[in-house]
Design a protein around this motif. Structure first.
Motif, PDB file in Angstrom:
ATOM      1  N   LYS A 164      -4.512   7.032  -3.685  1.00  0.00           N
ATOM      2  CA  LYS A 164      -3.152   8.449  -3.807  1.00  0.00           C
ATOM      3  C   LYS A 164      -3.021   8.490  -2.382  1.00  0.00           C
ATOM      4  CE  LYS A 164      -6.303   9.852  -8.280  1.00  0.00           C
ATOM      5  NZ  LYS A 164      -7.706  10.731  -8.164  1.00  0.00           N
ATOM      6  N   HIS A 165      -3.550   8.444  -1.635  1.00  0.00           N
ATOM      7  CA  HIS A 165      -3.551   9.128   0.144  1.00  0.00           C
ATOM      8  C   HIS A 165      -2.115   8.138   0.010  1.00  0.00           C
ATOM      9  CE1 HIS A 165      -7.987   9.296   0.425  1.00  0.00           C
ATOM     10  NE2 HIS A 165      -7.109  11.268  -0.128  1.00  0.00           N
ATOM     11  N   PHE A 166      -1.825   6.816   0.405  1.00  0.00           N
ATOM     12  CA  PHE A 166      -1.306   6.171   0.217  1.00  0.00           C
ATOM     13  C   PHE A 166       0.385   6.785  -0.428  1.00  0.00           C
ATOM     14  CE2 PHE A 166       1.295   2.754  -2.133  1.00  0.00           C
ATOM     15  CZ  PHE A 166       1.823   2.543  -0.858  1.00  0.00           C
ATOM     16  N   LEU A 167      -0.169   7.184  -1.632  1.00  0.00           N
ATOM     17  CA  LEU A 167       1.213   7.580  -3.134  1.00  0.00           C
ATOM     18  C   LEU A 167       1.504   8.777  -2.243  1.00  0.00           C
ATOM     19  CD1 LEU A 167       0.250   6.690  -6.018  1.00  0.00           C
ATOM     20  CD2 LEU A 167       2.394   5.818  -4.971  1.00  0.00           C
ATOM     21  N   ALA A 168       0.640   9.532  -1.235  1.00  0.00           N
ATOM     22  CA  ALA A 168       0.874  10.866  -1.085  1.00  0.00           C
ATOM     23  C   ALA A 168       1.389  10.069   0.728  1.00  0.00           C
ATOM     24  CB  ALA A 168      -0.434  12.058  -0.191  1.00  0.00           C
ATOM     25  N   LEU A 170      -6.509  14.771   9.641  1.00  0.00           N
ATOM     26  CA  LEU A 170      -5.103  13.644  10.321  1.00  0.00           C
ATOM     27  C   LEU A 170      -6.354  12.566  10.059  1.00  0.00           C
ATOM     28  CD1 LEU A 170      -3.294  15.433  12.494  1.00  0.00           C
ATOM     29  CD2 LEU A 170      -2.467  14.065   9.611  1.00  0.00           C
ATOM     30  N   PRO A 171      -7.408  12.082  10.403  1.00  0.00           N
ATOM     31  CA  PRO A 171      -8.367  11.497  10.817  1.00  0.00           C
ATOM     32  C   PRO A 171      -8.814  10.560   9.468  1.00  0.00           C
ATOM     33  CG  PRO A 171      -9.302  13.157  12.594  1.00  0.00           C
ATOM     34  CD  PRO A 171      -7.808  13.726  11.254  1.00  0.00           C
ATOM     35  N   ALA A 172      -8.924  11.513   8.893  1.00  0.00           N
ATOM     36  CA  ALA A 172      -9.675  11.433   7.923  1.00  0.00           C
ATOM     37  C   ALA A 172      -8.583  10.011   7.105  1.00  0.00           C
ATOM     38  CB  ALA A 172     -10.546  12.220   7.062  1.00  0.00           C
ATOM     39  N   ILE A 173      -7.448  11.189   6.741  1.00  0.00           N
ATOM     40  CA  ILE A 173      -6.402  10.490   5.473  1.00  0.00           C
ATOM     41  C   ILE A 173      -5.840   8.951   6.446  1.00  0.00           C
ATOM     42  CG2 ILE A 173      -4.541  11.272   6.751  1.00  0.00           C
ATOM     43  CD1 ILE A 173      -3.450  11.202   4.107  1.00  0.00           C
ATOM     44  N   SER A 174      -6.016   8.923   8.083  1.00  0.00           N
ATOM     45  CA  SER A 174      -5.922   8.062   8.620  1.00  0.00           C
ATOM     46  C   SER A 174      -6.393   7.059   8.586  1.00  0.00           C
ATOM     47  CB  SER A 174      -5.463   7.776  10.007  1.00  0.00           C
ATOM     48  OG  SER A 174      -5.283   6.915  11.034  1.00  0.00           O
ATOM     49  N   ARG A 175      -7.864   6.774   8.313  1.00  0.00           N
ATOM     50  CA  ARG A 175      -8.691   6.106   7.865  1.00  0.00           C
ATOM     51  C   ARG A 175      -8.615   5.461   6.608  1.00  0.00           C
ATOM     52  NH1 ARG A 175     -11.969  10.034  10.830  1.00  0.00           N
ATOM     53  NH2 ARG A 175     -12.896  10.397   8.489  1.00  0.00           N
ATOM     54  N   SER A 176      -7.952   6.814   6.312  1.00  0.00           N
ATOM     55  CA  SER A 176      -8.335   5.394   4.547  1.00  0.00           C
ATOM     56  C   SER A 176      -7.322   4.562   4.699  1.00  0.00           C
ATOM     57  CB  SER A 176      -8.408   6.999   3.459  1.00  0.00           C
ATOM     58  OG  SER A 176      -7.986   6.587   2.404  1.00  0.00           O
ATOM     59  N   LEU A 177      -5.721   4.697   4.793  1.00  0.00           N
ATOM     60  CA  LEU A 177      -4.786   4.361   4.701  1.00  0.00           C
ATOM     61  C   LEU A 177      -5.506   3.222   5.715  1.00  0.00           C
ATOM     62  CD1 LEU A 177      -2.016   6.598   5.550  1.00  0.00           C
ATOM     63  CD2 LEU A 177      -2.799   5.537   3.696  1.00  0.00           C
ATOM     64  N   ALA A 224      -8.140   1.728   6.030  1.00  0.00           N
ATOM     65  CA  ALA A 224      -8.833   0.551   4.718  1.00  0.00           C
ATOM     66  C   ALA A 224      -8.164   0.432   3.937  1.00  0.00           C
ATOM     67  CB  ALA A 224     -10.263   1.691   4.960  1.00  0.00           C
ATOM     68  N   LEU A 225      -6.888   1.000   3.352  1.00  0.00           N
ATOM     69  CA  LEU A 225      -6.041   0.106   2.219  1.00  0.00           C
ATOM     70  C   LEU A 225      -5.654  -1.145   2.552  1.00  0.00           C
ATOM     71  CD1 LEU A 225      -5.861   0.334  -0.442  1.00  0.00           C
ATOM     72  CD2 LEU A 225      -3.287   2.238   0.124  1.00  0.00           C
ATOM     73  N   GLU A 226      -4.781  -0.579   4.085  1.00  0.00           N
ATOM     74  CA  GLU A 226      -4.328  -1.944   4.849  1.00  0.00           C
ATOM     75  C   GLU A 226      -5.121  -3.334   5.015  1.00  0.00           C
ATOM     76  OE1 GLU A 226      -0.598  -0.325   7.543  1.00  0.00           O
ATOM     77  OE2 GLU A 226      -3.183  -0.106   8.069  1.00  0.00           O
ATOM     78  N   ASN A 227      -5.933  -2.895   5.310  1.00  0.00           N
ATOM     79  CA  ASN A 227      -7.476  -4.049   5.824  1.00  0.00           C
ATOM     80  C   ASN A 227      -7.816  -4.645   4.587  1.00  0.00           C
ATOM     81  OD1 ASN A 227      -7.462  -3.544   7.772  1.00  0.00           O
ATOM     82  ND2 ASN A 227      -9.278  -2.138   8.390  1.00  0.00           N
ATOM     83  N   ALA A 228      -7.712  -4.198   2.993  1.00  0.00           N
ATOM     84  CA  ALA A 228      -8.080  -4.263   1.939  1.00  0.00           C
ATOM     85  C   ALA A 228      -6.960  -5.528   1.112  1.00  0.00           C
ATOM     86  CB  ALA A 228      -8.223  -3.694   0.878  1.00  0.00           C
ATOM     87  N   LEU A 229      -5.777  -4.849   1.808  1.00  0.00           N
ATOM     88  CA  LEU A 229      -4.961  -5.580   1.050  1.00  0.00           C
ATOM     89  C   LEU A 229      -4.063  -7.092   1.828  1.00  0.00           C
ATOM     90  CD1 LEU A 229      -2.519  -2.041  -0.129  1.00  0.00           C
ATOM     91  CD2 LEU A 229      -3.907  -4.355  -1.923  1.00  0.00           C
ATOM     92  N   GLY A 230      -4.653  -6.629   3.048  1.00  0.00           N
ATOM     93  CA  GLY A 230      -4.491  -7.352   4.519  1.00  0.00           C
ATOM     94  C   GLY A 230      -3.108  -7.834   4.219  1.00  0.00           C
ATOM     95  N   VAL A 231      -2.423  -6.461   4.258  1.00  0.00           N
ATOM     96  CA  VAL A 231      -0.937  -6.441   5.095  1.00  0.00           C
ATOM     97  C   VAL A 231      -0.749  -5.724   5.753  1.00  0.00           C
ATOM     98  CG1 VAL A 231      -0.214  -8.020   3.525  1.00  0.00           C
ATOM     99  CG2 VAL A 231      -0.399  -5.426   2.551  1.00  0.00           C
ATOM    100  N   PRO A 232       0.220  -4.274   6.685  1.00  0.00           N
ATOM    101  CA  PRO A 232       0.698  -3.359   7.063  1.00  0.00           C
ATOM    102  C   PRO A 232       1.637  -2.383   6.285  1.00  0.00           C
ATOM    103  CG  PRO A 232       1.762  -4.935   7.841  1.00  0.00           C
ATOM    104  CD  PRO A 232       0.709  -6.187   7.679  1.00  0.00           C
ATOM    105  N   LEU A 233       0.974  -1.604   5.608  1.00  0.00           N
ATOM    106  CA  LEU A 233       1.679  -0.813   4.292  1.00  0.00           C
ATOM    107  C   LEU A 233       2.347   0.277   5.437  1.00  0.00           C
ATOM    108  CD1 LEU A 233      -1.093   0.305   2.493  1.00  0.00           C
ATOM    109  CD2 LEU A 233       0.973  -1.613   1.858  1.00  0.00           C
TER     110      LEU A 233
END
Length: 326
Positions: free
Chosen positions: A7-11, A29-36, A38-47
């Motif tokens: 949801k953060h990524f889509l926002a 801002l720091p919280a959403i940055s950390r969330s993104l 974490a998602l990049e790390n989980a997917l293994g690619v830069p978004l």
């Protein structure tokens, strides 16, 4: 990875800036940055390619965004479906009942359930209690309405008794035997007899013993069918007679198209009917609504039968008085 991160990524994808996305999802801002991250790390690619507070989606983000939308949508719809199921509005319900009960209960019950829950999918089996028992044990049914004795065979089944149905002999109104006293088997056998094919072997043996008939019992009957509607047609449109449960002929008795015969000896049989289901199985709330419909049906049937018996007793008393004037 979780749907919150998606949801953060889509926002960010929709709003274009980290600050707008953070405000939209109520994060710093720091919280959403950390969330993104974490998602990049989980997917293994830069978004995103980061350019100050602006984020430029990478080719990976563009390729993944529609799938992310579907995942978020599916989660929301899944939660909605479960909520609707808890409210009894959605889901599948499979049940069965005997032919004698289904004639007057099945149609109204299905219509009421669907009217209350348009998203409900219903599947009904009309069979003898032994077939319904087997289907329930094999988990092809959620419950059935029939002979509760079946539950005693299987420790994983539970039964709720709702009505004790009695047996008797029945004929059309105006039948030559109607109103006669102490009718015996020789008098009954002068007319075509209809056997209900759904009757189990224990009932057939009891009928044979009571009236001194040899087995197989079907040999003494002109017609045999497991369809209650056909039995009604045969009996009400001819001089055929049939042994039956009171519940199977309740509508015909109420309408005055059938009458109970005074047969001697009396067919001293009963069958406890009710709801049989698996123990410990979670059912849709719609199942409980179905149970309430079944309970109300049997309560109404008991009241109708009691009234018919009371009316019959009153009629016999009045006839006796007319035959013995003071």
């Amino acid at each position: 990875m979780n749907t919150r991160q998606l949801k953060h990524f889509l926002a960010v994808m929709d709003l274009g800036t980290l600050s707008a996305a953070a405000e939209h999802v109520h994060l710093s801002l720091p919280a959403i940055s950390r969330s993104l991250s974490a998602l990049e790390n989980a997917l293994g690619v830069p978004l995103f390619d980061r350019q100050g507070r602006r984020l430029r989606p990478t080719a990976y983000a563009d390729a993944y965004v529609e799938r992310a939308r579907r995942i978020v949508f599916d989660e929301k719809e899944g939660a909605r479906s479960l909520s609707l199921m808890r409210a009894g509005e959605l889901g599948a319900l499979s049940f069965g009942m005997g032919s004698s009960i289904a004639r007057s209960l099945l149609g109204p019950m299905m219509l009421q359930l669907v009217a209350e829950s348009p998203g409900l999918r219903l599947s009904a089996m009309v069979q003898s209690s032994d077939v319904l028992f087997d289907a329930l044990v094999k988990e092809r049914l959620d419950f059935f309405v029939g002979d509760v004795r079946m539950a005693a065979r299987e420790p994983d089944l539970v039964a709720e008794a709702a009505y004790v149905s009695t047996f008797g002999w029945f004929a059309r109104a105006g039948h030559p035997l109607a109103g006669r006293k102490r009718i015996g088997m020789p008098e009954l056998s002068a007319y075509p007899m209809v056997m209900a094919g759904y009757a189990d072997q224990s009932v057939m043996r009891r009928i044979a013993e009571t009236y001194g008939l040899s087995m197989p019992l079907e040999d003494h009957f002109a017609m045999n069918t497991d369809d209650v509607g056909t039995i009604h047609t045969l009996v009400t449109s001819s001089d055929a007679i049939a042994p039956s449960t009171d519940i199977a002929v309740i509508s015909a008795l109420s309408a005055g198209t059938m009458v109970a015969l005074d047969v001697e000896p009396r067919l001293d049989l009963d069958m406890t009917l009710g709801i049989v289901r698996r123990a410990g199985r979670t059912l849709l709330p719609a199942a409980e609504r179905a149970f309430d419909i079944v309970r109300a049906y049997f309560a109404d049937a008991a009241q109708q039968i009691a009234q018919q018996r009371g009316h019959g007793s009153a009629t016999k008393t009045a006839a006796g008085r007319r035959g013995h004037p003071r």
